[in-house]
Design a protein around this motif. Structure first.
Motif, PDB file in Angstrom:
ATOM      1  N   PHE A  99      -1.608  -4.779  -5.251  1.00 17.33           N
ATOM      2  CA  PHE A  99      -1.367  -3.379  -4.921  1.00 17.33           C
ATOM      3  C   PHE A  99      -2.652  -2.741  -4.405  1.00 17.33           C
ATOM      4  CE2 PHE A  99       1.756  -4.102  -8.398  1.00 17.33           C
ATOM      5  CZ  PHE A  99       2.915  -3.754  -7.719  1.00 17.33           C
ATOM      6  N   HIS A 108       0.850  -1.194   0.000  1.00 15.86           N
ATOM      7  CA  HIS A 108       0.000   0.000   0.000  1.00 15.86           C
ATOM      8  C   HIS A 108       0.887   1.245   0.000  1.00 15.86           C
ATOM      9  CE1 HIS A 108      -2.159   3.215   2.398  1.00 15.86           C
ATOM     10  NE2 HIS A 108      -2.868   3.116   1.310  1.00 15.86           N
ATOM     11  N   CYS A 130       3.978   0.076  -2.011  1.00 11.48           N
ATOM     12  CA  CYS A 130       3.884  -0.283  -3.431  1.00 11.48           C
ATOM     13  C   CYS A 130       5.216  -0.048  -4.135  1.00 11.48           C
ATOM     14  CB  CYS A 130       2.795   0.532  -4.114  1.00 11.48           C
ATOM     15  SG  CYS A 130       1.108   0.098  -3.639  1.00 11.48           S
ATOM     16  N   LEU A 153      -4.697  -4.920  -8.818  1.00 10.09           N
ATOM     17  CA  LEU A 153      -4.785  -3.607  -8.187  1.00 10.09           C
ATOM     18  C   LEU A 153      -6.169  -3.476  -7.580  1.00 10.09           C
ATOM     19  CD1 LEU A 153      -3.931  -0.659  -7.603  1.00 10.09           C
ATOM     20  CD2 LEU A 153      -4.754  -0.078  -9.911  1.00 10.09           C
ATOM     21  N   LEU A 212       1.977   4.273  -8.243  1.00  9.98           N
ATOM     22  CA  LEU A 212       2.680   3.373  -9.154  1.00  9.98           C
ATOM     23  C   LEU A 212       3.226   4.125 -10.359  1.00  9.98           C
ATOM     24  CD1 LEU A 212       0.046   0.481  -9.088  1.00  9.98           C
ATOM     25  CD2 LEU A 212       2.230   0.540  -7.863  1.00  9.98           C
TER      26      LEU A 212
END
Length: 308
Positions: A147, A119, A123, A248, A152
């Motif tokens: 994720f 998180h 990530c 995700l 990202l």
């Protein structure tokens, strides 16, 4: 694959899984570079490693922890500079260093295969571990990755004003002078309207932030935002070249890394697997743990069905 989940017809989150004091007491400690690192582990089954975000700690996972430990062997830690772990003031904090910490921890536990869930800040650590995996530099195998809301793709990250100020040349003064009121006003903005943090939640998050001089290093920790830009090609490439199944789970009400981040993920990742949680903000595992657990369990079941 695209899924959308709402807060209708879902079980109640169940509230707190326990107190912060109990979380701290049921801990395992290890050393990294002479610094004490807080960790927790519980459950049985395939190893699942949880990596938390900024500026919080492994406590973020407390509401989903009882659900996950019913199905998996779950491992979590407070990375260096966070939560109950040491917070050295004269230290060069970086995502690469945190990845070294996590890599050594997993290797030291003797885990040959792990599933990762990250998180926010976590990530980026996962992305670095994926890059190392593709270079053949890890002593263990990453079986899958999940994720939760995180930057990202730095080009669509929308940091809060306080985060921008902490990165500025005045960051040290802002960090050391951060008041609880300023923290709460900014922290509340990250949550969806359905499950905002209550007074006890805010007490806990503030305690973790200021524990062991935590305010004094926030301006050092937040330099990860610049790292994301500098290592953008490496870390985005790690996603695009990943051999592992990835999912995700995105809280769509997150103003920092919500809908725009999920949209970018769909643009750049081949056959993207995205679960969107409506009315959920930046901390989906804390705001709506049942939804996150259900989405994750479905993901893992699909891997088993595919012969993982």
């Amino acid at each position: 694959m695209e899924q959308v989940m709402t807060d209708r017809a879902k079980p109640a989150s169940g509230g707190r899984a326990g107190s912060l004091e109990a979380w701290q007491e049921n801990s395992k400690w290890f050393s990294y570079g002479g610094h004490a690192i807080f960790s927790r582990m519980a459950g049985r089954g395939d190893p699942l490693v949880l990596l938390h975000g900024f500026p919080t700690a492994s406590w973020d996972w407390n509401r989903i922890w009882p659900m996950l430990t019913q199905e998996y062997s779950v491992f979590a830690l407070d990375m260096l500079g966070f939560g109950f772990s040491d917070k050295p003031s004269k230290y060069t904090y970086s995502i690469e260093d945190q990845a070294d910490l996590v890599q050594g921890w997993i290797d030291g536990l003797g885990l040959e295969t792990v599933h990762l869930m990250g998180h926010d800040y976590g990530c980026s650590v996962v992305q670095e571990l994926l890059a190392r995996d593709q270079e053949g530099a890890l002593p263990f195998r990453i079986s899958s990755v999940c994720f939760l809301n995180g930057a990202l793709f730095p080009e669509v990250h929308n940091p809060l004003f306080i985060q921008k100020v902490l990165r500025s040349r005045f960051g040290g003064l802002i960090s050391r002078g951060l008041t609880r009121r300023v923290f709460e006003n900014n922290f509340r903005r990250l949550f969806g309207s359905q499950n905002p943090p209550d007074r006890q939640d805010l007490d806990d998050f503030w305690h973790l932030l200021v524990y062991n001089n935590g305010r004094g290093i926030l301006h050092h920790l937040i330099q990860f935002m610049e790292e994301r830009r500098c290592h953008r090609n490496r870390w985005v490439g790690a996603l695009q070249n990943a051999r592992q199944p990835m999912r995700l789970i995105s809280g769509a009400a997150d103003p920092v890394s919500g809908g725009a981040m999920a949209a970018r993920y769909r643009e750049l990742i081949e056959s993207p697997d995205v679960v969107t949680l409506r009315n959920v903000g930046h901390y989906p595992h804390f705001e709506s743990p049942w939804e996150v657990f259900s989405a994750y369990r479905t993901f893992r079941k699909s891997l088993r069905a595919a012969g993982d």
